[in-house]
Design an enzyme around this catalytic site. Structure first.
Site, PDB file in Angstrom:
ATOM      1  N   TYR A 143       0.807  -1.220   0.000  1.00 11.56           N
ATOM      2  CA  TYR A 143       0.000   0.000   0.000  1.00 11.56           C
ATOM      3  C   TYR A 143       0.840   1.270   0.000  1.00 11.56           C
ATOM      4  O   TYR A 143       0.299   2.379   0.071  1.00 11.56           O
ATOM      5  CB  TYR A 143      -0.931   0.018   1.224  1.00 11.56           C
ATOM      6  N   LYS A 194       3.052 -15.569   4.508  1.00  8.88           N
ATOM      7  CA  LYS A 194       3.140 -16.576   3.441  1.00  8.88           C
ATOM      8  C   LYS A 194       4.625 -16.784   3.133  1.00  8.88           C
ATOM      9  O   LYS A 194       5.087 -16.574   2.016  1.00  8.88           O
ATOM     10  CB  LYS A 194       2.363 -16.096   2.211  1.00  8.88           C
ATOM     11  N   ASP A 227      -3.256 -18.605   3.734  1.00  4.74           N
ATOM     12  CA  ASP A 227      -4.331 -19.450   3.214  1.00  4.74           C
ATOM     13  C   ASP A 227      -4.842 -20.408   4.280  1.00  4.74           C
ATOM     14  O   ASP A 227      -6.057 -20.643   4.390  1.00  4.74           O
ATOM     15  CB  ASP A 227      -3.880 -20.209   1.960  1.00  4.74           C
ATOM     16  N   ASP A 251      -5.742  -6.607   5.645  1.00  5.82           N
ATOM     17  CA  ASP A 251      -6.912  -6.016   5.002  1.00  5.82           C
ATOM     18  C   ASP A 251      -7.926  -7.095   4.648  1.00  5.82           C
ATOM     19  O   ASP A 251      -9.134  -6.941   4.862  1.00  5.82           O
ATOM     20  CB  ASP A 251      -6.466  -5.269   3.741  1.00  5.82           C
ATOM     21  N   ASP A 255     -11.757  -8.435   7.102  1.00  7.65           N
ATOM     22  CA  ASP A 255     -13.112  -8.512   6.563  1.00  7.65           C
ATOM     23  C   ASP A 255     -13.700  -9.904   6.788  1.00  7.65           C
ATOM     24  O   ASP A 255     -14.892 -10.043   7.112  1.00  7.65           O
ATOM     25  CB  ASP A 255     -13.115  -8.179   5.071  1.00  7.65           C
TER      26      ASP A 255
END
Length: 372
Positions: A143, A194, A227, A251, A255
């Site tokens: 970002y 990851k 994951d 992010d 959610d």
């Protein structure tokens, strides 16, 4: 939510208020109403409204000027409603206002509690308690805007987005997450990344995580690939206590965390500068919902819970806890109540807050409180 930096409460809170777009001003009005009711009489709340968002952009072509940013910087905290409108090109308000504030005010801690409240029916078939916190790094990762395009608009277009990670930036968010985990009853911290594929950034995060862990022997630690984390968030969310992760993964995961705890409409958040060199910003996770703006249908609960996070950050943990108890009581009885307007929900929380508070809650010295 226990903060890693203790702070003495001020007798005056100078609060910047950005109602923003859509339902933002409506839910913010209720959060302010609850905030005023929660504060002890000896604490004065002074607010300054800032007209920022889609309407301001349409009228002026500006998102956030340096002069306005400097005015915001003079406040103790910022309460934001919602920003976004389909008439504004994607990315204009996000990068020009929200991300600019995060970067300019060094909001490197993005704090999102995720709790399945009594009376709220989540989508998962589980009776296990769900109560965890996601600590998302807020100023690095992809970002930062480090990237670009070559041969744009052609069949040979090349687009890059570089994930920027620094040892300094990773360590400060990891250290904050360990401190918050140490202050919670379960004392467990999970790093999500990851590192089997993103070996450079992932190994930096894991190495620093393991180094800081030696300073917090009371905190149990865990690592999950992102994951795998999504699997466990939907099959075994009760395994989590505190999660720390990078900007992009955070992010996405927050959610999902909101979804498994009753929906994004109940999710609060804080964009925090723990040093308090700049004001931290608190906002509901939901969007501006322009389709229901002005109808009185918006649920202000997430904005109210964001106000509780704000009070916790400013050194008023007892008052923050009182707001959460009032919200919990309201949510627990919603199944037996007819549909209520935005204002009616705000009024009901205020009534519960006032009737449930005691003199000792408003006069006691601040103590640590874990909001979950």
């Amino acid at each position: 939510m226990s903060s890693s930096n203790a702070v003495s409460p001020n007798s005056v809170i100078n609060l910047a208020v950005i109602g923003g777009d859509g339902i933002g001003p409506e839910v913010t009005a209720q959060a302010l109403k609850v905030l005023r009711a929660a504060l002890p009489t000896e604490v004065k709340l002074e607010t300054t409204d800032f007209d920022l968002g889609a309407a301001h952009w349409h009228a002026t072509g500006e998102t956030l000027t340096d002069a306005t940013r400097d005015r915001l910087a003079a406040h103790d905290a910022i309460l934001l409603g919602a920003v976004g409108d389909p008439t504004v090109p994607s990315g204009v308000l996000e990068r020009g206002l929200l991300l600019k504030l995060r970067f300019d005010f060094d909001h490197h801690i993005n704090l999102r509690p995720s709790k399945l409240w009594p009376g709220v029916v989540g989508p998962l078939r589980t009776e296990a308690p769900i109560d965890f916190v996601v600590i998302r790094e807020g100023t690095e990762g992809p970002y930062t805007g480090n990237g670009g395009s070559l041969r744009a608009g052609t069949e040979h277009e090349v687009a890059t987005e570089v994930s920027l990670n620094t040892a300094y930036g990773v360590e400060r968010v990891v250290r904050d997450a360990f401190a918050r985990a140490a202050a919670r009853p379960r004392k467990k911290l999970t790093l999500v990344h990851k590192n089997n594929v993103l070996v450079f950034a992932g190994h930096l995060w894991k190495r620093i995580f393991d180094q800081v862990a030696t300073e917090f022997p009371e905190v149990s630690t865990d690592y999950l690939h992102v994951d795998a984390a999504t699997i466990f968030l939907t099959t075994q969310p009760e395994r989590f206590d505190v999660i720390v992760t990078d900007n992009l993964f955070g992010d996405i995961l927050t959610d999902l965390a909101a979804a498994v705890t009753g929906g994004i409409g109940l999710a609060a958040s804080g964009n925090i500068n723990p040093t308090r060199a700049f004001p931290s910003m608190f906002e509901p996770v939901h969007g501006s919902a322009p389709d229901i703006a002005g109808t009185g249908k918006a649920d202000p609960t997430a904005a109210v819970l964001s106000a509780a996070l704000l009070l916790q950050h400013l050194g008023h943990p007892a008052e923050a806890a009182a707001i959460e108890r009032a919200v919990e009581a309201d949510l627990a009885e919603r199944g037996d109540l007819p549909a209520r307007s935005t204002t009616e929900i705000g009024d009901a929380i205020v009534v519960r807050l006032v009737s449930g508070s005691t003199a000792s809650e408003h006069s006691a010295a601040p103590s640590e409180h874990s909001a979950g």
